[in-house]
Design a protein around this motif. Structure first.
Motif, mmCIF file in Angstrom:
data_model
loop_
_atom_site.group_PDB
_atom_site.id
_atom_site.type_symbol
_atom_site.label_atom_id
_atom_site.label_comp_id
_atom_site.label_asym_id
_atom_site.label_seq_id
_atom_site.Cartn_x
_atom_site.Cartn_y
_atom_site.Cartn_z
ATOM 1 N N ALA A 1 0.885 -1.279 0.077
ATOM 2 C CA ALA A 1 0.025 -0.121 0.190
ATOM 3 C C ALA A 1 0.887 1.247 0.078
ATOM 4 N N ALA A 2 2.031 1.204 0.932
ATOM 5 C CA ALA A 2 2.833 2.589 0.761
ATOM 6 C C ALA A 2 3.495 2.698 -0.498
ATOM 7 N N TYR A 3 3.929 1.808 -1.223
ATOM 8 C CA TYR A 3 4.282 1.825 -2.718
ATOM 9 C C TYR A 3 3.192 2.336 -3.523
ATOM 10 N N VAL A 4 2.091 1.555 -3.632
ATOM 11 C CA VAL A 4 0.789 2.192 -4.469
ATOM 12 C C VAL A 4 0.761 3.661 -4.174
ATOM 13 N N LYS B 1 -4.917 6.692 -14.753
ATOM 14 C CA LYS B 1 -4.667 6.302 -16.078
ATOM 15 C C LYS B 1 -3.294 6.396 -16.349
ATOM 16 N N HIS B 2 -2.607 7.498 -15.733
ATOM 17 C CA HIS B 2 -1.133 7.820 -15.989
ATOM 18 C C HIS B 2 -0.410 6.585 -15.183
ATOM 19 N N VAL B 3 -0.938 6.268 -14.396
ATOM 20 C CA VAL B 3 0.052 5.163 -13.424
ATOM 21 C C VAL B 3 -0.198 3.853 -13.581
ATOM 22 N N ILE B 4 -1.004 3.279 -14.577
ATOM 23 C CA ILE B 4 -0.906 1.810 -15.038
ATOM 24 C C ILE B 4 0.166 1.285 -14.971
ATOM 25 N N PRO B 5 1.192 1.627 -15.802
ATOM 26 C CA PRO B 5 2.546 0.943 -15.714
ATOM 27 C C PRO B 5 2.940 0.691 -14.339
ATOM 28 N N GLY B 6 2.959 1.945 -13.499
ATOM 29 C CA GLY B 6 3.665 1.792 -12.232
ATOM 30 C C GLY B 6 2.915 0.668 -11.375
ATOM 31 N N ILE B 7 1.668 0.984 -11.488
ATOM 32 C CA ILE B 7 0.709 -0.040 -10.517
ATOM 33 C C ILE B 7 1.150 -1.364 -11.001
ATOM 34 N N VAL B 8 0.937 -1.701 -12.173
ATOM 35 C CA VAL B 8 1.259 -3.274 -12.868
ATOM 36 C C VAL B 8 2.901 -3.585 -12.263
ATOM 37 N N ASN B 9 3.716 -2.620 -12.440
ATOM 38 C CA ASN B 9 5.120 -2.783 -12.072
ATOM 39 C C ASN B 9 5.034 -3.058 -10.527
ATOM 40 N N ASN B 10 4.247 -2.800 -9.629
ATOM 41 C CA ASN B 10 4.409 -2.809 -8.532
ATOM 42 C C ASN B 10 3.716 -4.300 -8.000
ATOM 43 N N ALA B 11 2.616 -4.684 -9.023
ATOM 44 C CA ALA B 11 1.873 -5.881 -8.659
ATOM 45 C C ALA B 11 3.004 -6.854 -9.294
ATOM 46 N N ILE B 12 3.689 -6.862 -10.222
ATOM 47 C CA ILE B 12 4.601 -7.800 -10.564
ATOM 48 C C ILE B 12 5.543 -8.088 -9.406
#
Lengths: 375, 338
Positions: free
Chosen positions: A249-252, A292-303
């Protein structure tokens, strides 16, 4: 009268493109040998592939012992990967210590999860809202009772018995899904004008981000029990879940904050001038654009989180990787030169499959949502 | 101020420990219906998943024996896989009722951690493995031989002590990771591989040709491995200790899981007392009169557990050695039940 025309009545027949721009050779020249540097790199690349691929293919497929093989075949000097070992220990890799007779329960959970998740991921399928409610609220409840048992005459299965891919998926799914709203709230809180909320959010984010996940899990498993009253023990899986979720959560939160900062001030002001309340401003105007802007970042975090779940071995849980490692060490009847390597290959392949699917799906989502921003 | 805080925290922790000492573990265990047993993450022969993904091993058998004594049901056990760092915390915090996890009995652990060692289920010790072809028969022949060893372990220190004490040349090839050590020995980068003898045997069983390697008879350190319980609960400690003694006593008297029903009719007073035919030794322990019968019936005696899990017929292939009964040349010894 003769036909004298000054305009050509027919088109000049199209001639083929010059030899130097078509065909295999031209493609090669354009893509692989355009400059001397390219040529050298291509040669090195080709040599590397020649050096690496054939032995790998030999090991994984050609010399490998199939799933119906025996340990004697695996022990032959020239044998490759021992897939028979992976096949015979598959239950442990997927379910851990879960009773063999009760495996239908996790299987139903897997099937139900897939049946609810896949339609949600395909944009064309209708009933998204019902589907999401089922997946996020009904499904976890059903899964918990099905897996843990103890109700409706189901045999109780304490979480100590859960393991393998099951635990990896549970921790990463809960971590990814729960940390997302939590992270958004933390990000909004960090931008809040109310000092107490702001300080709390900043404090939490900075504290958690300053500590490695391994330390959080370690604290949860070793320090926490000392502070609790005697006899109250918190389930190990729950401890890992809470640790992983808070960490993520902190990273998200920081990723989402990046998105919030990318929204021009005018958007906030426009939203406010419409007379919307704070939550409506966020929900209808700001967050849809910011996320919308941060999808890559969120997915990166998920991975990253999916892969980090392997760290739960610290609290003695057997996730997929730890289950493979345990069997590599203890399945003496399967010992051969390549047993452990094969086990790790299998784990790597499973992790790759999940992470790769996630990254491909995120690219698809980006393309779909990005219509207004294409550059 | 800071000092005051530390004192306060320490008092709080001590307070908690004191509370834990008063709670009767046996009552808790009976109330929840199972024994929570702390085991390793997987050490073949000691505690590891079998091919049906059920915990097995000599240490697992101890927990099953305790469950048999309390519930007449060896399956009433739940296992918690513990790392070596968290094992003692888990025990003192009450997350496990008994810790049966290749734990070496040392004085500092026994006296400083608020835990009590029950006995020695397995006498382990550091040994040496060499290739049979080298013709070495004693550790005293190893002067100058290249020894593969894991760095920063007591193993390394023990070996250094042993070589110095015997005036031999100590020549090591050091690695950080156990797997690397084994690989290096297998590849012939050194002549000798040293670690605890049970681990030596387990590693040997993984080699392509286990028979090409021998484990030398010398054992150069003491590693008594045994179950551990929280200190302060005498009843639970006694139950754990006498569960262990009952396993030994049964072997000594020749009572096995196969013949225990016949033995109920035995004329031997020692067997009568063990099986609860004569006298009642269970009630003072807080369990039923036939507690030992239940243990032997479902788990077997010490020899059966040993043979099943680590004995010569298993891939681990450990001779009884020190773990034989006192009358067979070992040091496993149980006080009489009377």
């Amino acid at each position: 009268m003769t036909d004298i025309t000054y305009v050509r009545p027919s088109l000049v027949e199209a001639r083929p493109a010059p030899r130097s721009t078509t065909g295999v050779l031209a493609w090669l020249q354009k893509n692989l040998f355009a400059t001397p540097t390219d040529a050298v790199l291509t040669l090195f690349g080709a040599l590397f592939l020649l050096w690496a691929v054939p032995p790998l293919v030999n090991f994984v497929f050609i010399n490998a012992v199939g799933i119906n093989g025996t340990v004697e075949e695996c022990r032959v000097e020239t044998a490759g990967a021992c897939w028979a070992y992976v096949w015979s220990e598959m239950e442990f890799f997927i379910y851990g210590f879960y009773d063999m007779s009760e495996l239908w329960r996790p299987n139903i959970v897997f099937a139900l999860g897939a049946a609810l998740l896949i339609p949600l991921l395909i944009p064309k399928v209708p009933f998204k809202r019902t589907n999401a409610l089922l997946l996020l609220i009904v499904f976890p409840v059903i899964s918990y009772y099905l897996l843990a048992g103890g109700v409706f005459g189901l045999k109780p299965m304490p979480t100590e018995k859960w393991g393998g891919l099951l635990v990896t998926l549970i921790i990463s799914a809960v971590g990814i899904i729960v940390s997302f709203p939590l992270g958004i709230i933390l990000a909004l809180g960090r931008q809040s004008k109310m000092p107490v909320i702001k300080m709390l959010c900043i404090g939490f984010i900075e504290l958690v981000r300053a500590v490695p996940l391994i330390t959080i899990l370690f604290m949860a498993s070793i320090m926490l029990p000392l502070f609790m009253p005697q006899g109250t023990t918190v389930d190990k899986l729950l401890r890992a879940l809470v640790g992983v979720t808070l960490f993520s959560a902190a990273y998200v939160a920081e990723i989402v904050r990046g998105g919030l900062q990318a929204i021009p001030r005018g958007q906030y002001e426009a939203a406010a001038s419409l007379g919307l309340s704070y939550w409506k401003q966020m929900y209808f105007i700001i967050l849809p654009q910011a996320l919308k802007h941060v999808i890559p970042g969120i997915v990166n975090n998920a991975i990253a989180l999916f892969k980090d779940t392997s760290l739960v071995y610290i609290v003695g849980m057997k996730d997929l990787l730890e289950a493979v490692k345990t069997k590599n060490d203890t399945a003496l009847e399967w010992q051969s030169g390549n047993t452990a390597t094969t086990g790790y290959l299998f784990a790597a392949a499973v992790f790759w499959m999940f992470c790769f699917s996630m990254s491909r799906y995120s690219m698809f989502m980006e393309r779909r949502l990005n219509t207004g921003y294409k550059r | 101020m800071k000092k005051k805080l530390v004192t306060l925290t320490a008092t709080a922790i001590l307070g908690l420990t004191a509370v834990s000492a008063q709670a009767a573990i046996l009552d808790d265990v009976k109330a929840k219906g199972y024994v929570q047993c702390g085991v390793t993450g997987g050490v073949p022969g000691f505690s590891a998943p079998d091919s049906n993904n059920v915990w097995t091993g000599i240490e697992v058998d101890f927990c099953r024996a305790m469950a048999a004594a309390v519930f007449n049901d060896a399956e009433a056990v739940r296992y918690t896989s513990l790392t070596s760092q968290e094992r003692f915390t888990a025990l003192s915090a009450g997350e496990v009722d008994v810790l049966s996890r290749t734990t070496t009995w040392t004085m500092s652990r026994d006296t400083q951690l608020g835990i009590s060692f029950v006995g020695t289920m397995f006498y382990d010790g550091q040994g040496f493995m060499v290739r049979k072809a080298d013709g070495i028969e004693s550790a005293l022949d190893l002067s100058g031989a290249a020894i593969c060893i894991e760095s920063g372990t007591t193993t390394e220190l023990n070996a250094a002590d042993y070589f110095a004490a015997n005036g031999m040349e100590f020549n090591t090839v050091v690695f950080v990771d156990q797997d690397e050590v084994v690989k290096a020995y297998e590849d012939g980068r050194c002549d000798v591989y040293t670690t605890d003898s049970s681990a030596l045997a387990a590693e040997r069983s993984k080699f392509a040709n286990p028979d090409d390697h021998i484990i030398l008879p010398e054992i150069i350190s003491k590693e008594p491995l045994g179950p551990v319980v929280r200190a302060g609960d005498t009843q639970w400690f006694n139950l754990a200790r006498w569960t262990y003694f009952a396993l030994l006593e049964a072997e000594e008297l020749g009572v096995t899981s196969a013949n225990v029903d016949e033995m109920l009719g035995s004329d031997n007073p020692a067997i009568k007392r063990l099986l609860g035919v004569e006298g009642d030794f269970g009630t003072p322990l807080g369990v039923t009169k036939d507690w030992a019968y239940q243990i032997i019936k479902t788990v077997g005696n010490y020899a059966e557990s040993y043979e099943r899990n680590v004995g010569p017929s298993t891939p681990i292939g450990l001779e009884r050695g020190l773990n034989a009964l006192w009358k067979d040349g070992g040091i496993q010894y149980a006080p009489p039940i009377r």
